[in-house]
Design a protein around this motif. Structure first.
Motif, short mmCIF file in Angstrom:
data_model
loop_
_atom_site.label_atom_id
_atom_site.label_comp_id
_atom_site.label_asym_id
_atom_site.label_seq_id
_atom_site.Cartn_x
_atom_site.Cartn_y
_atom_site.Cartn_z
N ARG A 1 0.83 -1.20 0.00
CA ARG A 1 0.00 0.00 0.00
C ARG A 1 0.86 1.25 0.00
O ARG A 1 0.56 2.22 -0.70
CB ARG A 1 -0.92 -0.02 1.23
N ILE B 1 2.14 1.72 -3.48
CA ILE B 1 1.10 2.21 -4.39
C ILE B 1 0.88 3.71 -4.18
O ILE B 1 0.77 4.48 -5.14
CB ILE B 1 -0.20 1.42 -4.17
N ASP C 1 -10.32 -4.77 -7.01
CA ASP C 1 -9.15 -4.88 -6.14
C ASP C 1 -7.91 -4.80 -7.01
O ASP C 1 -7.90 -5.26 -8.16
CB ASP C 1 -9.20 -6.21 -5.38
N ASN C 2 -6.82 -4.24 -6.44
CA ASN C 2 -5.57 -4.15 -7.18
C ASN C 2 -4.98 -5.53 -7.47
O ASN C 2 -4.17 -5.68 -8.40
CB ASN C 2 -4.55 -3.32 -6.39
N GLU D 1 -2.74 -6.89 -10.62
CA GLU D 1 -1.40 -7.41 -10.40
C GLU D 1 -1.25 -8.84 -10.92
O GLU D 1 -0.21 -9.21 -11.47
CB GLU D 1 -1.06 -7.36 -8.91
N CYS E 1 -1.37 -1.78 -9.86
CA CYS E 1 -2.53 -1.10 -9.27
C CYS E 1 -3.25 -0.29 -10.35
O CYS E 1 -2.77 -0.19 -11.49
CB CYS E 1 -2.10 -0.19 -8.11
N VAL E 2 -4.38 0.28 -9.97
CA VAL E 2 -5.19 1.03 -10.92
C VAL E 2 -4.43 2.26 -11.43
O VAL E 2 -4.50 2.60 -12.62
CB VAL E 2 -6.53 1.45 -10.28
#
Length: 249
Positions: free
Chosen positions: A47, A50, A171-172, A176, A186-187
């Motif tokens: 996180r 990201i 969801d990422n 991935e 990730c987005v």
């Protein structure tokens, strides 16, 4: 009278199988707790990564915008005109159904993955795709999307292609699993790759399912099959594609 003593826990013999089961359960619980702690730690680290990537991308977008403004002001101060670079990316929306379409434009629409009316895709502009867009110009409308349009499309209408299935980008981990080998986890990575037409644009764009848009708020123009500059909706509309997509999103 005979006195009976209640046996204590130390006097009762525990079966060997029960002892083994208790030891096995304790070991499994310890392993699960350790793996859970490791997963939580890895999730926190991911996180943070990201967030760092998103901040870096925002700085990059802001710097590019400031550079564009600087070049415009510099050209104006020197009495010149600033001509922006040719767009590398367009967003194409199909505005016509399947009736009365010649075989060649029909095939081009299939290659562009525009199989239904109000379908939309991102297309990298080069000589080949420009010629393809000229062939299907009466059946589509297209233009250069801005960052706001790209971000809203992917966040709101974005679906991924996973094993031939249309999976929402909830969801990422979905991104991935499909694009992690290209450094897209990730987005925000996906948005950056599409917006900048990066080296893995083809893989990222193929991962995105065709966007299924609604009819625009207020409806189409009265004669939408005319060209945009003639009061219709078909053909190249440059940056005005953003107004259309935001009314269809």
């Amino acid at each position: 009278m005979v006195a009976y003593n209640v046996p204590t826990t130390n006097d009762v013999l525990v079966p060997e199988t029960l002892l083994k089961k208790q030891a096995s359960d304790a070991k499994a619980a310890a392993t699960a707790a350790a793996s859970k702690a490791e997963a939580r730690k890895a999730k926190v680290e991911k996180r943070r990564e990201i967030f760092a990537r998103a901040a870096k991308y925002n700085k990059e977008y802001a710097a590019a915008e400031r550079n564009e403004i600087r070049l415009r002001r510099q050209a104006k101060a020197n009495g010149n005109f600033y001509v922006p670079a040719q767009p590398k990316l367009v967003f194409v929306v199909r505005i016509r159904g399947i009736n009365n379409i010649a075989p060649k434009p029909r095939k081009v629409l299939q290659l562009l993955r525009l199989l239904q009316i109000n379908n939309g895709v991102f297309v990298r502009l080069n000589k080949a795709t420009s010629q393809m867009l000229q062939l299907v110009e009466p059946y589509v409308t297209y233009g250069e999307p801005n960052m706001k349009t790209i971000r809203e499309l992917i966040y709101k209408r974005g679906y991924g292609k996973v094993n031939g299935q249309r999976i929402p980008l909830h969801d990422n981990s979905v991104i991935e699993a499909a694009l992690g080998k290209y450094g897209i986890i990730c987005v925000e990575d996906l948005i950056h790759e599409i917006a900048t037409v990066g080296p893995h644009f083809k893989e990222a764009n193929n991962f995105l399912w065709t966007f299924k848009l609604s009819n625009p708020n207020g409806g189409w123009n009265e004669r939408k099959f005319k060209h945009f500059i003639l009061g219709g909706d078909a053909g190249d509309r440059e940056h005005f594609i953003n107004n259309l997509v935001q009314s269809m999103n």
